[in-house]
Design an enzyme around this catalytic site. Structure first.
Site, mmCIF file in Angstrom:
data_model
loop_
_atom_site.group_PDB
_atom_site.id
_atom_site.type_symbol
_atom_site.label_atom_id
_atom_site.label_comp_id
_atom_site.label_asym_id
_atom_site.label_seq_id
_atom_site.Cartn_x
_atom_site.Cartn_y
_atom_site.Cartn_z
ATOM 1 C CG LEU A 191 -7.700 7.952 8.120
ATOM 2 C CD1 LEU A 191 -7.527 8.331 6.554
ATOM 3 C CD2 LEU A 191 -8.753 9.044 8.430
ATOM 4 N N GLY B 240 -12.994 -0.636 9.383
ATOM 5 C CA GLY B 240 -13.723 -1.750 9.674
ATOM 6 C C GLY B 240 -13.110 -3.007 9.381
ATOM 7 N N GLY B 241 -11.902 -3.172 8.631
ATOM 8 C CA GLY B 241 -11.024 -4.074 8.564
ATOM 9 C C GLY B 241 -9.928 -4.304 9.689
ATOM 10 C CB VAL B 242 -7.995 -7.421 10.956
ATOM 11 C CG1 VAL B 242 -7.163 -7.472 9.544
ATOM 12 C CG2 VAL B 242 -7.451 -7.790 12.083
ATOM 13 C CG ASP B 243 -4.570 -4.801 7.620
ATOM 14 O OD1 ASP B 243 -4.324 -5.661 8.445
ATOM 15 O OD2 ASP B 243 -4.866 -4.733 6.325
ATOM 16 C CB SER B 244 -7.899 0.710 10.116
ATOM 17 O OG SER B 244 -9.135 -0.117 10.120
ATOM 18 C CB CYS C 215 -8.626 6.547 -2.967
ATOM 19 S SG CYS C 215 -9.469 6.627 -1.563
ATOM 20 N N GLY D 243 -3.814 2.072 8.580
ATOM 21 C CA GLY D 243 -3.695 0.637 8.613
ATOM 22 C C GLY D 243 -2.434 0.131 7.329
ATOM 23 C CB CYS E 231 -12.752 0.225 -1.392
ATOM 24 S SG CYS E 231 -13.872 0.191 0.072
#
Length: 357
Positions: free
Chosen positions: A6, A9-13, A97, A120, A192
């Site tokens: 999953l 768009g973030g750095v963690d994922s 969620c 992430g 979000c």
């Protein structure tokens, strides 16, 4: 092993995908599409998010799909949020969620085709006596086990947390060294699906207003009028707009539609040293199964997302509810909040339940 990853768009994922690739795993990337209401199909910075995810898939030569769970999110998570707010309770849509959408509906529609699902999240798993337990990340600021506190053991056993053992600064460094497009992208804040919309404005659009008295709890004197109990949270001080302050929200009377407040900068009424939890949900197993009711068990716990863990004891009552006695008084305990229970060393996350009192 087939892995669904999953991505947001973030750095963690993104770093999670990078680390999977380094392990020789080629995940199928999925972006879950949600929106703020039934008719609007966007979420916070969704266009930019998708572009980053597409770039990530191209960089690593991986398949990428957008999964539209907009209607499911509305029915299950936003519906839950509005109903809890209508009851004057404090909802946590992020917890639901994870339970209902990311590891619920996604699993039913797509995830079942894969042996594991990677995310992430800053969390880890620990194997004890043949059982998998949700456990904390070493980074106390970023640890997200409290957001995973309602998942079940089947969901947990399928999850991979590639960055769960890392600190945030380590994740950023990996992203920079791997030349990831979003290496310096800021973390998302708040709920979000709302994007830049204020939560109170969103509540107002769906629940409207329901004016009622605001009374000082010590004297019963009316000091003003509120717009609707769903706009206020126990322990809230800022943004109340009542003259002669400062005031703290300390209680709601749902039946009489009264908001009770207490005067002062840190009033005693804002604190509690005990609370009741209905229907305590254990992720893996009840660690105290077989122990007589009323037996106190030392634990650590959280009632909101903070780096710090609180300490106390928890015991089951004869009526099935759980009583948590804190070692120190807690600020802003609100019915509807999730109380997340950990072991004494705040390593294993046992589960959670809604605070009723």
């Amino acid at each position: 092993m087939s892995v669904a990853a999953l991505v947001s768009g973030g750095v963690d994922s993104a770093v999670s995908v990078h680390m999977l690739k380094e392990q020789g795993i080629n995940p199928h990337l999925f972006y879950i599409k949600i929106g703020p209401d039934r008719d609007t199909e966007w979420n916070c910075t969704s266009e930019e998010d998708v572009e980053v995810c597409q770039w990530l898939a191209k960089k690593y030569g991986l398949p990428f799909d957008i999964i539209d769970l907009h209607n499911d999110y509305w029915e299950k998570v936003v519906g839950y949020t509005m109903e809890k707010a209508r009851q004057g309770l404090t909802p946590n849509p992020d917890v639901m969620c994870n339970k209902l959408i990311k590891f619920g509906v996604f699993e039913e529609k797509v995830g079942h085709e894969f042996t594991q699902t990677a995310t992430g999240h800053y969390a880890t798993t620990t194997l004890l006596d043949g059982k998998t337990w949700l456990s904390t990340s070493p980074d106390p600021v970023k640890d997200q086990t409290d957001f995973l506190c309602q998942i079940d053991n089947l969901q947990l056993n399928k999850l991979l947390f590639p960055i769960g053992h890392l600190w945030k600064h380590e994740v950023r460094k990996i992203a920079e060294e791997a030349h990831l497009l979003n290496a310096e992208r800021k973390d998302s804040q708040g709920i979000c699906f709302l994007g830049d919309i204020d939560f109170r404005d969103y509540i107002k659009a769906h629940l409207g207003e329901n004016p009622g008295d605001v009374r000082e709890i010590e004297t019963g004197h009316k000091i003003g009028e509120h717009r609707g109990l769903w706009f206020y949270t126990i322990g809230q001080r800022k943004g109340l707009g009542f003259g002669g302050g400062p005031w703290f929200v300390v209680k709601k009377n749902i039946k009489r539609n009264i908001l009770f407040v207490s005067h002062g900068y840190d009033p005693e009424k804002v604190y509690k040293d005990h609370l009741t939890i209905d229907d305590l949900h254990f992720i893996t197993a009840n660690p105290w199964k077989g122990v007589p009711v009323e037996t106190p068990h030392p634990v650590t716990f959280k009632i909101r997302h903070t780096p710090e863990f609180l300490t106390g004891t928890i015991s089951q009552k004869t009526d099935g509810t759980w009583h948590l006695q804190a070692d120190e008084k807690i600020h802003g305990v609100a019915p509807g909040q999730f109380c997340v229970i950990y072991d004494q060393n705040h390593h294993l996350c046992y589960g959670s339940g809604e605070i009723s009192i």
